[in-house]
Enzyme design. Structure first.
Site, PDB file in Angstrom:
ATOM      1  CG  HIS A   9      -1.954   1.054   1.236  1.00 44.28           C
ATOM      2  ND1 HIS A   9      -3.205   0.899   1.797  1.00 44.28           N
ATOM      3  CD2 HIS A   9      -1.929   2.324   0.759  1.00 44.28           C
ATOM      4  CE1 HIS A   9      -3.901   2.010   1.662  1.00 44.28           C
ATOM      5  NE2 HIS A   9      -3.137   2.914   1.041  1.00 44.28           N
ATOM      6  CG  HIS A  11      -1.109   6.233  -2.582  1.00 43.01           C
ATOM      7  ND1 HIS A  11      -2.236   6.070  -3.359  1.00 43.01           N
ATOM      8  CD2 HIS A  11      -1.439   5.790  -1.338  1.00 43.01           C
ATOM      9  CE1 HIS A  11      -3.206   5.562  -2.610  1.00 43.01           C
ATOM     10  NE2 HIS A  11      -2.746   5.381  -1.382  1.00 43.01           N
ATOM     11  CD  GLU A 192      -7.561   6.650   4.121  1.00 39.79           C
ATOM     12  OE1 GLU A 192      -8.071   6.691   2.986  1.00 39.79           O
ATOM     13  OE2 GLU A 192      -6.458   7.182   4.392  1.00 39.79           O
TER      14      GLU A 192
HETATM   15  N1  ADE Z   1      -4.308   8.878  -2.111  1.00 39.48           N
HETATM   16  C1  ADE Z   1      -3.094   8.959  -1.574  1.00 39.48           C
HETATM   17  N2  ADE Z   1      -3.126   8.592  -0.283  1.00 39.48           N
HETATM   18  C2  ADE Z   1      -4.415   8.259  -0.007  1.00 39.48           C
HETATM   19  C3  ADE Z   1      -5.088   7.793   1.138  1.00 39.48           C
HETATM   20  N3  ADE Z   1      -4.474   7.605   2.314  1.00 39.48           N
HETATM   21  N4  ADE Z   1      -6.413   7.562   1.054  1.00 39.48           N
HETATM   22  C4  ADE Z   1      -7.051   7.759  -0.094  1.00 39.48           C
HETATM   23  N5  ADE Z   1      -6.461   8.196  -1.193  1.00 39.48           N
HETATM   24  C5  ADE Z   1      -5.152   8.436  -1.166  1.00 39.48           C
HETATM   25 ZN    ZN Z   2      -3.680   4.790   0.400  1.00 34.47          ZN
END
Ligand code: ADE
Ligand code: ZN
Length: 329
Positions: A9, A11, A192
């Site tokens: 996980h 980005h 989340e």
């Molecule tokens: N894009 C980058 N980080 C994120 C996160 N924690 N939650 C949702 N979208 C994201």
């Molecule tokens: Zn994320």
């Protein structure tokens, strides 16, 4: 922490460190609204997911060429290697770039240049996961998938990210059906900030094989039962949860309870340039704050390889798992 691990996980745009942001801004003639790296770092105080996303998308203005994306990914792999990462499954947000006039080919081919050499240069195998922005329309997601078709050999899976609340997984049923038909694996951010109902939708409507975050699953015992029964991995990001104020302090993170409930959880960094640590730092932080012992850390590392999209290379998975078992703390 040098325990061998997979990062599932992450980005890639969230690995943009202030120093690289300023270097790319200068190279590309982009003016940033911050005077220097110190001032930019001081802006990293977030109230919630949206306040982070505002800065995250704004800083992407510096990413313009294939070389930029290559440098970004290579810098991440170098840092990850120092923290014991052996395999990384990396999210990218094509719509955040195409909306600025950067073609999807520039993004994917730029990232691929770094990833193709990841093993030789940094000892890290990789997969790419293309995320749709859930606060954009379903049509835009479909157009993005169509746009990515010439590059599908580089993409292992699709994902779903950005502002969660008000954008349930069900909005993306069609594009996930199409992605599955194209042979892509499926993951999605859910739970989340959003409710457990979004996790059910991700499983039952989108057919995801892993849930990104899934933090709020603990509010729904039936959901926990389902996730345990089907061994659905959750890619937790404890430092992110604290920085985005989903939980107050790391000591209150439910990671321990989630492991005790039998969930297949992994620990990841999400957007390490913004949230105060890469994945090795995250392992160290949960060890300190939650008192996880060495065998629990080893379990998290094992889980990361068990949950990885390595079904096409089981020999490699077995090799990585053997490295975890042989690790001496
Ligand atoms: N894009 C980058 N980080 C994120 C996160 N924690 N939650 C949702 N979208 C994201
Ligand atoms: Zn994320």
């Amino acid at each position: 922490m040098h325990l061998p691990k997979a990062e599932l996980h992450l980005h890639i745009e969230g690995t943009l460190e202030p120093e690289l942001a300023f270097a790319l801004a200068e190279r590309n003639g982009v003016k940033l609204p911050h005077a220097d790296t110190e001032e930019l770092r001081r802006a990293y105080l977030f109230d919630d997911l949206q306040s982070f996303l505002d800065l995250y998308y704004a800083l992407m203005a510096v990413l313009r060429t294939e070389e930029d994306f290559e440098e970004l990914a290579d810098a991440y792999l170098a840092r990850a290697a120092q923290q014991g990462v052996r395999h990384a499954e990396i999210f990218f947000d094509p719509q955040a770039h195409t909306a600025r006039g950067v073609p999807i080919a520039t993004v994917i081919e730029g990232l691929a240049r770094a990833l193709d050499r990841g093993e030789e240069r940094h000892g890290i195998s990789t997969r790419l996961i293309m995320c749709f922005l859930r606060d954009e329309t379903a049509e835009s997601a479909l157009a993005t998938l169509a746009d990515a078709k010439p590059h599908l050999h580089r993409i292992a899976a699709v994902g779903l990210d950005s502002a969660e609340v008000g954008h349930p997984p069900s909005k993306f049923r069609e594009v996930y059906e199409e992605a599955a038909a194209l042979g892509l694996r499926r993951v999605a951010h859910a739970g989340e900030e959003g409710p457990p109902a979004y996790i059910w939708e991700a499983l039952d409507i989108l057919g995801v094989e892993r849930v990104d975050h899934g933090l709020r699953s603990m509010e729904d015992p039936e959901l926990v039962e389902r996730l345990v029964r089907d061994r659905v991995p959750l890619t937790l990001c404890p430092l992110s949860n604290v920085r985005l104020r989903t939980i107050d302090i790391l000591e209150q993170h439910p990671l321990r309870e989630m492991m005790a409930a039998g969930l297949l959880v992994t620990v990841n960094s999400d957007d390490p340039a913004y949230f105060g640590g890469y994945v090795g730092d995250t392992f160290h932080a949960v060890h300190e704050a939650l008192g996880l012992d060495q065998e629990q850390l080893r379990e998290l590392a094992r889980n990361s390889f068990l949950a990885a999209f390595l079904d096409d290379d089981e020999e490699r998975r077995a090799r990585y798992l053997a490295e975890v078992d042989a690790h001496v703390f």
